[in-house]
Each structure stands twice: as structure tokens, then as C-alpha cells.
Motif scaffolding. Structure first.
Motif, PDB file in Angstrom:
ATOM      1  N   ARG A  40       0.823  -1.218   0.000  1.00  0.00           N
ATOM      2  CA  ARG A  40       0.000   0.000   0.000  1.00  0.00           C
ATOM      3  C   ARG A  40       0.856   1.267   0.000  1.00  0.00           C
ATOM      4  NH1 ARG A  40      -3.060  -3.107   3.543  1.00  0.00           N
ATOM      5  NH2 ARG A  40      -2.084  -2.145   5.355  1.00  0.00           N
ATOM      6  N   GLN A  41       2.032   1.190   0.561  1.00  0.00           N
ATOM      7  CA  GLN A  41       2.850   2.382   0.736  1.00  0.00           C
ATOM      8  C   GLN A  41       4.008   2.523  -0.253  1.00  0.00           C
ATOM      9  OE1 GLN A  41       3.645   3.238   5.021  1.00  0.00           O
ATOM     10  NE2 GLN A  41       2.620   1.261   5.305  1.00  0.00           N
ATOM     11  N   LEU A  42       4.563   1.412  -0.680  1.00  0.00           N
ATOM     12  CA  LEU A  42       5.730   1.449  -1.557  1.00  0.00           C
ATOM     13  C   LEU A  42       5.276   1.381  -3.017  1.00  0.00           C
ATOM     14  CD1 LEU A  42       8.813   1.610  -1.180  1.00  0.00           C
ATOM     15  CD2 LEU A  42       8.870  -0.871  -1.440  1.00  0.00           C
ATOM     16  N   THR A  43       4.622   2.436  -3.439  1.00  0.00           N
ATOM     17  CA  THR A  43       4.089   2.515  -4.794  1.00  0.00           C
ATOM     18  C   THR A  43       5.172   2.965  -5.769  1.00  0.00           C
ATOM     19  OG1 THR A  43       3.439   4.814  -4.514  1.00  0.00           O
ATOM     20  CG2 THR A  43       1.798   3.121  -3.889  1.00  0.00           C
ATOM     21  N   ALA A  44       4.905   2.783  -7.041  1.00  0.00           N
ATOM     22  CA  ALA A  44       5.833   3.269  -8.064  1.00  0.00           C
ATOM     23  C   ALA A  44       6.011   4.781  -7.950  1.00  0.00           C
ATOM     24  CB  ALA A  44       5.330   2.884  -9.454  1.00  0.00           C
ATOM     25  N   VAL A  47       8.329   5.570  -5.004  1.00  0.00           N
ATOM     26  CA  VAL A  47       9.717   5.253  -5.344  1.00  0.00           C
ATOM     27  C   VAL A  47      10.269   6.298  -6.318  1.00  0.00           C
ATOM     28  CG1 VAL A  47      11.216   3.564  -6.477  1.00  0.00           C
ATOM     29  CG2 VAL A  47       9.507   2.817  -4.794  1.00  0.00           C
ATOM     30  N   ALA A  48       9.463   6.728  -7.273  1.00  0.00           N
ATOM     31  CA  ALA A  48       9.896   7.775  -8.201  1.00  0.00           C
ATOM     32  C   ALA A  48      10.255   9.048  -7.436  1.00  0.00           C
ATOM     33  CB  ALA A  48       8.804   8.058  -9.229  1.00  0.00           C
ATOM     34  N   GLU A  49       9.452   9.373  -6.449  1.00  0.00           N
ATOM     35  CA  GLU A  49       9.726  10.554  -5.629  1.00  0.00           C
ATOM     36  C   GLU A  49      11.020  10.377  -4.829  1.00  0.00           C
ATOM     37  OE1 GLU A  49       7.778  12.406  -1.653  1.00  0.00           O
ATOM     38  OE2 GLU A  49       6.386  12.041  -3.309  1.00  0.00           O
ATOM     39  N   ALA A  50      11.207   9.207  -4.236  1.00  0.00           N
ATOM     40  CA  ALA A  50      12.410   8.941  -3.441  1.00  0.00           C
ATOM     41  C   ALA A  50      13.672   8.957  -4.304  1.00  0.00           C
ATOM     42  CB  ALA A  50      12.278   7.602  -2.722  1.00  0.00           C
ATOM     43  N   PHE A  51      13.528   8.589  -5.570  1.00  0.00           N
ATOM     44  CA  PHE A  51      14.671   8.554  -6.481  1.00  0.00           C
ATOM     45  C   PHE A  51      14.684   9.737  -7.444  1.00  0.00           C
ATOM     46  CE2 PHE A  51      14.914   4.340  -4.846  1.00  0.00           C
ATOM     47  CZ  PHE A  51      16.262   4.012  -4.913  1.00  0.00           C
ATOM     48  N   SER A  52      13.987  10.797  -7.102  1.00  0.00           N
ATOM     49  CA  SER A  52      13.943  11.965  -7.987  1.00  0.00           C
ATOM     50  C   SER A  52      15.336  12.526  -8.260  1.00  0.00           C
ATOM     51  CB  SER A  52      13.022  13.044  -7.416  1.00  0.00           C
ATOM     52  OG  SER A  52      13.527  13.521  -6.182  1.00  0.00           O
ATOM     53  N   PHE A  53      16.265  12.318  -7.344  1.00  0.00           N
ATOM     54  CA  PHE A  53      17.642  12.786  -7.535  1.00  0.00           C
ATOM     55  C   PHE A  53      18.335  12.046  -8.689  1.00  0.00           C
ATOM     56  CE2 PHE A  53      17.962   9.189  -4.739  1.00  0.00           C
ATOM     57  CZ  PHE A  53      19.182   8.597  -5.012  1.00  0.00           C
ATOM     58  N   ILE A 102      13.514   4.413   2.635  1.00  0.00           N
ATOM     59  CA  ILE A 102      12.151   4.935   2.513  1.00  0.00           C
ATOM     60  C   ILE A 102      11.364   4.525   3.767  1.00  0.00           C
ATOM     61  CG2 ILE A 102       9.980   4.794   1.219  1.00  0.00           C
ATOM     62  CD1 ILE A 102      11.689   4.311  -1.301  1.00  0.00           C
ATOM     63  N   PRO A 103      10.727   5.475   4.433  1.00  0.00           N
ATOM     64  CA  PRO A 103       9.955   5.124   5.644  1.00  0.00           C
ATOM     65  C   PRO A 103       8.590   4.532   5.298  1.00  0.00           C
ATOM     66  CG  PRO A 103       9.960   7.501   5.316  1.00  0.00           C
ATOM     67  CD  PRO A 103      10.802   6.923   4.239  1.00  0.00           C
ATOM     68  N   VAL A 104       8.177   3.553   6.116  1.00  0.00           N
ATOM     69  CA  VAL A 104       6.841   2.971   6.005  1.00  0.00           C
ATOM     70  C   VAL A 104       6.231   2.936   7.400  1.00  0.00           C
ATOM     71  CG1 VAL A 104       7.281   1.592   3.941  1.00  0.00           C
ATOM     72  CG2 VAL A 104       7.774   0.635   6.171  1.00  0.00           C
ATOM     73  N   GLU A 105       4.922   2.961   7.437  1.00  0.00           N
ATOM     74  CA  GLU A 105       4.206   2.916   8.712  1.00  0.00           C
ATOM     75  C   GLU A 105       3.709   1.509   8.967  1.00  0.00           C
ATOM     76  OE1 GLU A 105       1.194   5.893   8.916  1.00  0.00           O
ATOM     77  OE2 GLU A 105       2.650   7.515   8.894  1.00  0.00           O
ATOM     78  N   ILE A 106       3.924   1.052  10.198  1.00  0.00           N
ATOM     79  CA  ILE A 106       3.474  -0.285  10.584  1.00  0.00           C
ATOM     80  C   ILE A 106       2.653  -0.175  11.861  1.00  0.00           C
ATOM     81  CG2 ILE A 106       5.383  -1.486   9.474  1.00  0.00           C
ATOM     82  CD1 ILE A 106       6.701  -1.728  12.247  1.00  0.00           C
ATOM     83  N   GLY A 107       1.921  -1.211  12.175  1.00  0.00           N
ATOM     84  CA  GLY A 107       1.110  -1.229  13.395  1.00  0.00           C
ATOM     85  C   GLY A 107      -0.330  -0.880  13.112  1.00  0.00           C
ATOM     86  N   ALA A 108      -1.162  -0.999  14.139  1.00  0.00           N
ATOM     87  CA  ALA A 108      -2.583  -0.691  14.002  1.00  0.00           C
ATOM     88  C   ALA A 108      -2.788   0.811  13.905  1.00  0.00           C
ATOM     89  CB  ALA A 108      -3.352  -1.248  15.196  1.00  0.00           C
TER      90      ALA A 108
END
Length: 109
Positions: A40-44, A47-53, A102-108
Motif C-alpha cells: 500500500r505504501q511502496l508505490t511506483a 519510489v519515483a519521488e524517493a529517487f527523484s535525484f 524509505i519510511p513505512v508505517e506499521i502497526g494498528a
């Protein structure tokens, strides 16, 4: 339980490689039960945003749910490729570390 933000490397490992000017990065989860949360969080787009550099012209995610993994293909992200780039990492091998930050959220929630 509240949601916690963690870097992806706490949930997965990664491997990167190249084919010409195309960067390929796999993300393999340590625990299969985290697949949907990460998917749900690690979308294309993320990833494009994280690798914009690296200025990829296109990012495609391939889902491998039976393996608890994803494969990302970033086109035109290696400054011309191993033979054309002046970068120290022309093959893109160390870029897997950038993915794992890349940060992701886990937990309830």
C-alpha cells in the motif's frame, strides 16, 4: 496500538542492478505478513519521488506476492549506464540502500 514509522530496511532487504541506463531494484520482505502493508505504501509513485535525484523517466513496480517481494524498474536513472556515467556507482548496486531508507508505517491505526 499506534502506528510506527520505520525505515524499510527494518522490514526487508534489497538488491540492485543495471541493464544499460535502467536501474532494477528488488525489495524482499523478511516476513510475508507485511506484504500488504508495504504494498500500500511502496508505490511506483513513491519510489519515483524517493529517487527523484536520479531523474528516472518512468518507474514500474512488479508485484511478487508469492515471494513476499517487489521488483522496481527505474528507466533512464543511471546517467547513461555503466559505460556512459562518471558516477562512482554506474551499476546502481548501492542504490538499494536508498530504497531501504524509505519510511513505512506499521502497526494498528
Amino acid at each position: 496500538m499506534s502506528r510506527t514509522r520505520v525505515p524499510l530496511h527494518e522490514l526487508a532487504h534489497s538488491r540492485a542492478g543495471d541493464k544499460g541506463n535502467t536501474l532494477n531494484i528488488s525489495v524482499i520482505l523478511y516476513r510475508a505478513e507485511m506484504y500488504e502493508t508495504v504494498a500500500r505504501q511502496l508505490t511506483a509513485e513513491r519510489v519515483a519521488e524517493a529517487f527523484s535525484f536520479r531523474k528516472p523517466t518512468r518507474v514500474t513496480r512488479y508485484d511478487l506476492p508469492e515471494l513476499g517481494a517487489f521488483n522496481f524498474v527505474l528507466e533512464n536513472a543511471l546517467e547513461g549506464g555503466v559505460n556512459g556515467s562518471l558516477g562512482l556507482d554506474g551499476h546502481g548496486k548501492t542504490l538499494s540502500f536508498a530504497m531501504l531508507q524509505i519510511p513505512v508505517e506499521i502497526g494498528a491505526g
